[in-house]
Motif scaffolding. Structure first.
Motif, PDB file in Angstrom:
ATOM      1  N   ASN A 158      48.563  -5.433 -63.064  1.00 17.14           N
ATOM      2  CA  ASN A 158      47.672  -4.297 -62.818  1.00 17.14           C
ATOM      3  C   ASN A 158      46.209  -4.712 -62.904  1.00 17.14           C
ATOM      4  O   ASN A 158      45.371  -4.270 -62.102  1.00 17.14           O
ATOM      5  N   ALA A 159      45.896  -5.569 -63.873  1.00 14.77           N
ATOM      6  CA  ALA A 159      44.520  -6.036 -64.023  1.00 14.77           C
ATOM      7  C   ALA A 159      44.084  -6.848 -62.802  1.00 14.77           C
ATOM      8  O   ALA A 159      42.953  -6.714 -62.319  1.00 14.77           O
ATOM      9  N   GLN A 160      44.979  -7.685 -62.294  1.00 19.74           N
ATOM     10  CA  GLN A 160      44.666  -8.486 -61.114  1.00 19.74           C
ATOM     11  C   GLN A 160      44.462  -7.604 -59.887  1.00 19.74           C
ATOM     12  O   GLN A 160      43.557  -7.836 -59.082  1.00 19.74           O
ATOM     13  N   GLN A 161      45.303  -6.582 -59.751  1.00 18.43           N
ATOM     14  CA  GLN A 161      45.170  -5.678 -58.610  1.00 18.43           C
ATOM     15  C   GLN A 161      43.850  -4.908 -58.665  1.00 18.43           C
ATOM     16  O   GLN A 161      43.168  -4.740 -57.655  1.00 18.43           O
ATOM     17  N   GLN A 162      43.468  -4.453 -59.864  1.00 21.14           N
ATOM     18  CA  GLN A 162      42.203  -3.735 -60.025  1.00 21.14           C
ATOM     19  C   GLN A 162      41.018  -4.641 -59.709  1.00 21.14           C
ATOM     20  O   GLN A 162      40.032  -4.221 -59.108  1.00 21.14           O
ATOM     21  N   GLN A 163      41.137  -5.895 -60.105  1.00 24.24           N
ATOM     22  CA  GLN A 163      40.063  -6.850 -59.836  1.00 24.24           C
ATOM     23  C   GLN A 163      39.922  -7.104 -58.336  1.00 24.24           C
ATOM     24  O   GLN A 163      38.814  -7.168 -57.804  1.00 24.24           O
ATOM     25  N   GLN A 164      41.045  -7.209 -57.632  1.00 20.04           N
ATOM     26  CA  GLN A 164      41.012  -7.459 -56.192  1.00 20.04           C
ATOM     27  C   GLN A 164      40.486  -6.256 -55.414  1.00 20.04           C
ATOM     28  O   GLN A 164      39.867  -6.409 -54.363  1.00 20.04           O
ATOM     29  N   GLN A 165      40.728  -5.056 -55.933  1.00 20.49           N
ATOM     30  CA  GLN A 165      40.300  -3.845 -55.247  1.00 20.49           C
ATOM     31  C   GLN A 165      38.863  -3.456 -55.559  1.00 20.49           C
ATOM     32  O   GLN A 165      38.296  -2.590 -54.893  1.00 20.49           O
ATOM     33  N   ALA A 166      38.249  -4.087 -56.558  1.00 20.18           N
ATOM     34  CA  ALA A 166      36.879  -3.742 -56.941  1.00 20.18           C
ATOM     35  C   ALA A 166      35.897  -4.249 -55.890  1.00 20.18           C
ATOM     36  O   ALA A 166      36.151  -5.236 -55.194  1.00 20.18           O
ATOM     37  N   PRO A 167      34.717  -3.569 -55.704  1.00 15.57           N
ATOM     38  CA  PRO A 167      33.675  -4.051 -54.778  1.00 15.57           C
ATOM     39  C   PRO A 167      33.219  -5.448 -55.167  1.00 15.57           C
ATOM     40  O   PRO A 167      33.271  -5.827 -56.336  1.00 15.57           O
ATOM     41  N   PRO A 168      32.758  -6.244 -54.190  1.00 16.74           N
ATOM     42  CA  PRO A 168      32.358  -7.633 -54.480  1.00 16.74           C
ATOM     43  C   PRO A 168      31.328  -7.752 -55.597  1.00 16.74           C
ATOM     44  O   PRO A 168      31.387  -8.679 -56.387  1.00 16.74           O
ATOM     45  N   ASP A 169      30.349  -6.796 -55.629  1.00 15.00           N
ATOM     46  CA  ASP A 169      29.306  -6.913 -56.641  1.00 15.00           C
ATOM     47  C   ASP A 169      29.808  -6.575 -58.032  1.00 15.00           C
ATOM     48  O   ASP A 169      29.116  -6.818 -59.023  1.00 15.00           O
ATOM     49  N   GLN A 170      31.024  -6.006 -58.136  1.00 17.28           N
ATOM     50  CA  GLN A 170      31.582  -5.680 -59.442  1.00 17.28           C
ATOM     51  C   GLN A 170      32.659  -6.659 -59.873  1.00 17.28           C
ATOM     52  O   GLN A 170      33.195  -6.549 -60.959  1.00 17.28           O
TER      53      GLN A 170
END
Length: 220
Positions: free
Chosen positions: A159-171
């Motif tokens: 879940n953490a990896q998926q959230q990281q991949q879905q976050a905007p590039p600047d975040q």
């Protein structure tokens, strides 16, 4: 099963065939060792060996005559599970009228093989309640809890990896050890490491050239 024979083996009336097998082997090993001792200890061990052998033989005959009441069907369920025939194993389990610790343990195994982990855990908990001293049930319960904890940790990581991949590039977290700086950036590590050396030299040379031109103009 014969209550007296079970008492000789130190077992309750609702003991399973597996418990009888375990108790018999443990007691037999104990008295086989003690029978060579001198005095009353050796004599008592020899008598107890005869008693437990007789009790075990009579209990075994009971199982052969009444398979529904004993461990033959449990053995059949274990063989079906090993063969991967879970539907037939479940059918045999459903035919049992008395459902002791071993029944719930085997039901737990069937559920686990179906990947119904939570249901498997519940059946193990019932088995342990019925037979609190059974080491095999406790060890299985420990292993299933470890699996549940590992699965939860793996799910959290995904879940953490998926959230990281879905976050905007600047975040997204910076994965680069050094992103570099342009020539116009001021201060920082570049200045300390001599990163602005060339630009400083050019400024000095340009200033010197201007002064020289002015001096030459004045001298003329």
């Amino acid at each position: 099963m014969n209550k007296k024979n079970l008492e000789i083996l130190g077992l309750p009336e609702d003991a399973t065939r597996e418990q009888v097998e375990t108790a018999y082997q443990e007691l037999r090993a104990k008295y086989l060792e003690e029978r060579f001792m001198d005095g009353e200890v050796g004599n008592n061990a020899a008598k107890m060996l005869t008693k437990i052998d007789t009790a075990y033989a009579e209990l075994s005959r009971e199982w052969e005559e009444n398979p529904e009441d004993g461990g033959d069907n449990y053995t059949k369920v274990e063989e079906l599970i090993k063969a991967g025939n879970l539907s037939e194993a479940q059918r045999v389990l459903d035919q049992f009228n008395e459902r002791g610790g071993q029944w719930h343990y085997l039901q737990s195994v069937v559920f686990y093989r179906k990947n119904w982990v939570n249901e498997s855990k519940k059946q193990l908990e019932i088995a342990i309640q019925l037979e609190p001293d059974n080491a095999k049930y406790k060890e299985s319960y420990r292993k299933i809890n470890d699996k549940i904890a590992r699965d939860a940790q793996a799910a959290q990581s995904r879940n953490a990896q998926q959230q990281q991949q879905q976050a905007p590039p600047d975040q997204q977290p910076n994965q680069s050890a050094y992103n570099g700086q342009n020539m116009n950036s001021g201060g920082g590590d570049d200045s300390q490491m001599g990163g602005n050396c060339c630009s400083n030299c050019l400024e000095c040379c340009y200033t010197y050239l201007c002064v020289s031109c002015l001096c030459n103009g004045c001298c003329r």
